[in-house]
Design a protein around this motif. Structure first.
Motif, PDB file in Angstrom:
ATOM      1  N   LYS A  76      34.716  33.884  75.292  1.00 37.78           N
ATOM      2  CA  LYS A  76      35.215  32.420  76.042  1.00 37.78           C
ATOM      3  C   LYS A  76      34.871  31.465  74.685  1.00 37.78           C
ATOM      4  CE  LYS A  76      32.020  31.530  78.798  1.00 37.78           C
ATOM      5  NZ  LYS A  76      30.129  30.828  79.373  1.00 37.78           N
ATOM      6  N   GLU A  77      34.758  31.480  73.736  1.00 38.35           N
ATOM      7  CA  GLU A  77      35.205  31.033  72.250  1.00 38.35           C
ATOM      8  C   GLU A  77      35.943  30.644  71.883  1.00 38.35           C
ATOM      9  OE1 GLU A  77      31.896  32.265  69.728  1.00 38.35           O
ATOM     10  OE2 GLU A  77      30.344  31.494  70.692  1.00 38.35           O
ATOM     11  N   LEU A  78      36.476  31.834  71.892  1.00 42.93           N
ATOM     12  CA  LEU A  78      37.970  32.151  71.389  1.00 42.93           C
ATOM     13  C   LEU A  78      39.457  31.472  72.012  1.00 42.93           C
ATOM     14  CD1 LEU A  78      37.783  35.801  70.107  1.00 42.93           C
ATOM     15  CD2 LEU A  78      38.350  33.490  68.672  1.00 42.93           C
ATOM     16  N   LEU A  79      39.347  31.366  73.917  1.00 42.70           N
ATOM     17  CA  LEU A  79      40.271  31.683  74.666  1.00 42.70           C
ATOM     18  C   LEU A  79      40.828  30.496  75.752  1.00 42.70           C
ATOM     19  CD1 LEU A  79      41.239  35.489  75.171  1.00 42.70           C
ATOM     20  CD2 LEU A  79      42.379  33.578  73.746  1.00 42.70           C
ATOM     21  N   HIS A  80      39.501  29.756  76.330  1.00 44.67           N
ATOM     22  CA  HIS A  80      38.811  29.236  77.050  1.00 44.67           C
ATOM     23  C   HIS A  80      39.424  27.330  76.768  1.00 44.67           C
ATOM     24  CE1 HIS A  80      36.433  32.095  80.188  1.00 44.67           C
ATOM     25  NE2 HIS A  80      37.670  32.529  79.267  1.00 44.67           N
ATOM     26  N   ASP A  81      39.004  27.440  75.625  1.00 45.56           N
ATOM     27  CA  ASP A  81      40.210  25.977  75.565  1.00 45.56           C
ATOM     28  C   ASP A  81      41.724  25.971  75.319  1.00 45.56           C
ATOM     29  OD1 ASP A  81      39.196  23.232  74.404  1.00 45.56           O
ATOM     30  OD2 ASP A  81      40.469  23.644  72.577  1.00 45.56           O
ATOM     31  N   PHE A  82      42.097  26.575  75.834  1.00 49.88           N
ATOM     32  CA  PHE A  82      43.727  26.539  75.206  1.00 49.88           C
ATOM     33  C   PHE A  82      44.493  26.996  77.182  1.00 49.88           C
ATOM     34  CE2 PHE A  82      43.266  29.668  71.118  1.00 49.88           C
ATOM     35  CZ  PHE A  82      44.169  28.400  70.882  1.00 49.88           C
ATOM     36  N   TYR A  83      43.557  26.756  77.698  1.00 47.43           N
ATOM     37  CA  TYR A  83      43.882  26.624  79.089  1.00 47.43           C
ATOM     38  C   TYR A  83      44.105  25.551  79.751  1.00 47.43           C
ATOM     39  CZ  TYR A  83      43.109  31.656  78.409  1.00 47.43           C
ATOM     40  OH  TYR A  83      42.534  32.930  78.169  1.00 47.43           O
ATOM     41  N   GLU A  84      44.986  25.210  80.906  1.00 45.62           N
ATOM     42  CA  GLU A  84      44.826  23.851  81.193  1.00 45.62           C
ATOM     43  C   GLU A  84      45.924  23.633  82.478  1.00 45.62           C
ATOM     44  OE1 GLU A  84      43.855  20.770  82.915  1.00 45.62           O
ATOM     45  OE2 GLU A  84      43.120  20.926  81.229  1.00 45.62           O
ATOM     46  N   PRO A  85      45.736  24.408  83.916  1.00 42.68           N
ATOM     47  CA  PRO A  85      44.072  23.907  84.300  1.00 42.68           C
ATOM     48  C   PRO A  85      43.307  25.769  83.964  1.00 42.68           C
ATOM     49  CG  PRO A  85      45.841  24.373  86.275  1.00 42.68           C
ATOM     50  CD  PRO A  85      46.420  24.161  84.985  1.00 42.68           C
ATOM     51  N   PHE A  86      42.302  25.478  84.532  1.00 51.70           N
ATOM     52  CA  PHE A  86      41.463  26.882  83.650  1.00 51.70           C
ATOM     53  C   PHE A  86      42.008  27.770  85.193  1.00 51.70           C
ATOM     54  CE2 PHE A  86      38.155  30.153  84.077  1.00 51.70           C
ATOM     55  CZ  PHE A  86      38.181  30.157  82.208  1.00 51.70           C
ATOM     56  N   PRO A  87      42.771  29.443  84.982  1.00 53.94           N
ATOM     57  CA  PRO A  87      42.737  30.173  85.642  1.00 53.94           C
ATOM     58  C   PRO A  87      41.651  30.427  86.905  1.00 53.94           C
ATOM     59  CG  PRO A  87      42.768  30.447  83.320  1.00 53.94           C
ATOM     60  CD  PRO A  87      42.286  30.031  83.273  1.00 53.94           C
TER      61      PRO A  87
END
Length: 98
Positions: A76-87
């Protein structure tokens, strides 16, 4: 076997950083019990959209298995900030016998 599917829509201008972070995150999921394989495919038509496919022995290996692990917190720390919207994440059973 369960196939996990998600369309990852990465924020503009962050594609290269996402790919680097995914390469760092991949060993985290690969170390999970029940993990069978991972593919991340970039879209041909829509730059910044990636298809995530993860093969699991069964659903509980993914959730709660991986999702309640310390490895998932790092994922989550590595990847979740990249998504818009959250999948949305969906799970699929074995193929139909056609």
């Amino acid at each position: 076997m369960i196939l996990e599917h998600a369309l990852l829509k990465v924020k503009p201008g962050r594609f290269a950083a996402f790919e680097t972070a995914m390469a760092e995150a991949a060993p985290l999921i690969a170390a999970s019990p029940g993990f069978l394989g991972l593919e991340v495919r970039p879209s041909v038509e829509n730059p910044g959209t990636y298809l995530l496919l993860v093969r699991w022995e069964n659903l509980i290996d993914h959730d709660p298995g991986f999702r309640r692990s310390d490895r998932y917190q790092r994922w989550k720390e590595l990847l979740h900030d990249f998504y818009e919207p959250f999948p949305d994440v969906l799970h699929f059973a074995d193929p139909l016998p056609l």
